[in-house]
Design an enzyme around this catalytic site. Structure first.
Site: not given
Length: 383
Positions: A267, A24, A323, A336, A28, A283, A75, A31, A131
């Site tokens: 997922c 990249c 849950c 997630c 950041c 990812d 990236g 990241c 972004s």
């Protein structure tokens, strides 16, 4: 073959492709993907080879699905240059079968976009995820380059190049600890720029021992952010501004399902393809234990049937037993996996953001249900 703009909720199994790996032009500090460069230590600046690109495109377009979605990410994928994306679309045209629908999405920080790049994106109807964390004081708090310079002004130049070519653009907003109290300001600023597609992502990062990073949101802060954002959107923007999370929740209430993977029961929603063709299920989980294979020697049928992919997908249903008693489980589905398995914790861990999700649903659920009712009625009337 038809070229269409990638939708926020594409059908089939999309590909999330990282042609420059974790490389990249920004640094950041929040990241999550930069550390993945450690998986390829001999390649400091990874770039996808032409033969890998052709293998991805040709094999994916040979699969039978209603829409073939290519999502180019990093990236920073624009480090590949405009020529790479011209090669990618040329291959799509060459290998696309009659009647196939091909869509492209590009997720970028915008710094390398210019008029020529934007013209190509417009010609092939890319949806660009840009972004932008909001106004300059919030964006530049975390999104800086290697010399420490903020990137806000340069990102806006890229956005203007897209706007001149009428490229569809989706704002990608990472919500971190310093911006969590600024939902109305961020939302208002984005709308003022002409951005009507928003995707807000909570910043939740931990070190290997499970300690939260300095920019990680608490659950309570995420809940307050969502409540403030929803109130601002519901008062003036519902119907003219699309917020991906809110749209997905309305979709779930209306139809019982949504393509937003974090709200799903399983997922297995897409494949991530690294620069060398390595395949992973997500990812957020690019690590050796979840490597499925490589596009050079693994077919998509083999990848979908693999035991690694199956085990990854089944984790989602192994939730905290508490849950089951939550009245909002039908909406969050346990959240997630990234927010449940931090610091080596098992999938049965309750989400780090659970408190915030509950607070938000208690605040907004009745209004989300009201938005869903006419959609549900319309579906019933159509039969």
């Amino acid at each position: 073959m038809t070229l269409e703009a990638a939708t926020p909720s594409p059908p089939g199994f999309p590909l999330l492709i990282k042609p420059a790996g974790a490389d990249c032009n920004l640094r950041c500090d929040y990241c999550f993907y930069r550390c993945k460069a450690d998986l390829y230590p001999s390649v400091p600046h990874p770039r996808m080879a032409p033969e890998v690109l052709e293998r991805i495109v040709s094999s994916f377009l040979a699969t039978d699905q209603p829409q073939h979605v290519f999502l180019w990410q990093g990236g920073e994928p624009t480090l590949m240059g405009g020529g790479f994306f011209r090669a990618a679309t040329d291959l799509q045209v060459r290998h696309g079968r009659p009647g196939a629908v091909v869509s492209n999405g590009l997720m970028t920080n915008g710094l390398l976009l210019d008029d020529a790049f934007a013209a190509h994106l417009a010609e092939y109807r890319f949806l660009v995820g840009l972004s932008l964390d909001g106004p300059e004081r919030l964006h530049d708090r975390r999104r800086r380059d290697a010399s420490g310079r903020g990137s806000h002004a340069r990102a806006l130049l890229g956005f203007r190049a897209l706007a001149r070519r009428d490229v569809a653009c989706n704002a990608l907003i990472l919500v971190h600890r310093a911006s969590a109290g600024s939902a109305p300001e961020i939302y208002g600023w984005l709308v003022a720029q002409g951005l009507a597609l928003h995707h807000y992502v909570p910043c939740v990062e931990f070190d290997p021992s499970g300690r939260p990073a300095p920019w990680t949101l608490t659950g309570a802060a995420w809940g307050r952010f969502l409540c403030d954002l929803f109130d601002a959107w519901h008062a003036s923007g519902a119907g003219r501004v699309s917020i991906r999370l809110f749209d997905a929740l309305v979709e779930r209430l209306a139809f019982g399902e949504t393509a937003l993977c974090s709200l799903g029961e399983d997922c297995r929603r897409y494949f991530l393809v690294e620069h060398d063709g390595d395949l992973y299920p997500c990812d957020f989980f690019v690590e050796p234990r979840w490597r499925i294979g490589n596009v050079r020697d693994t077919s998509w049928d083999e990848a979908r049937a693999s035991s690694v992919y199956r085990e990854f997908g089944l984790q989602k249903a192994r939730r905290d037993p508490a849950c089951s008693a939550c009245p909002h489980l039908d909406l969050c589905a346990g959240d997630c996996l990234k927010h449940r398995t931090y610091g080596g914790r098992p999938p049965e861990t309750r989400s780090w953001l659970c408190e915030g999700w509950r607070g938000f649903f208690e605040h907004a659920r009745h209004r989300l249900e009201a938005l869903a009712r006419p959609l549900r009625r319309g579906q019933a009337e159509r039969g």
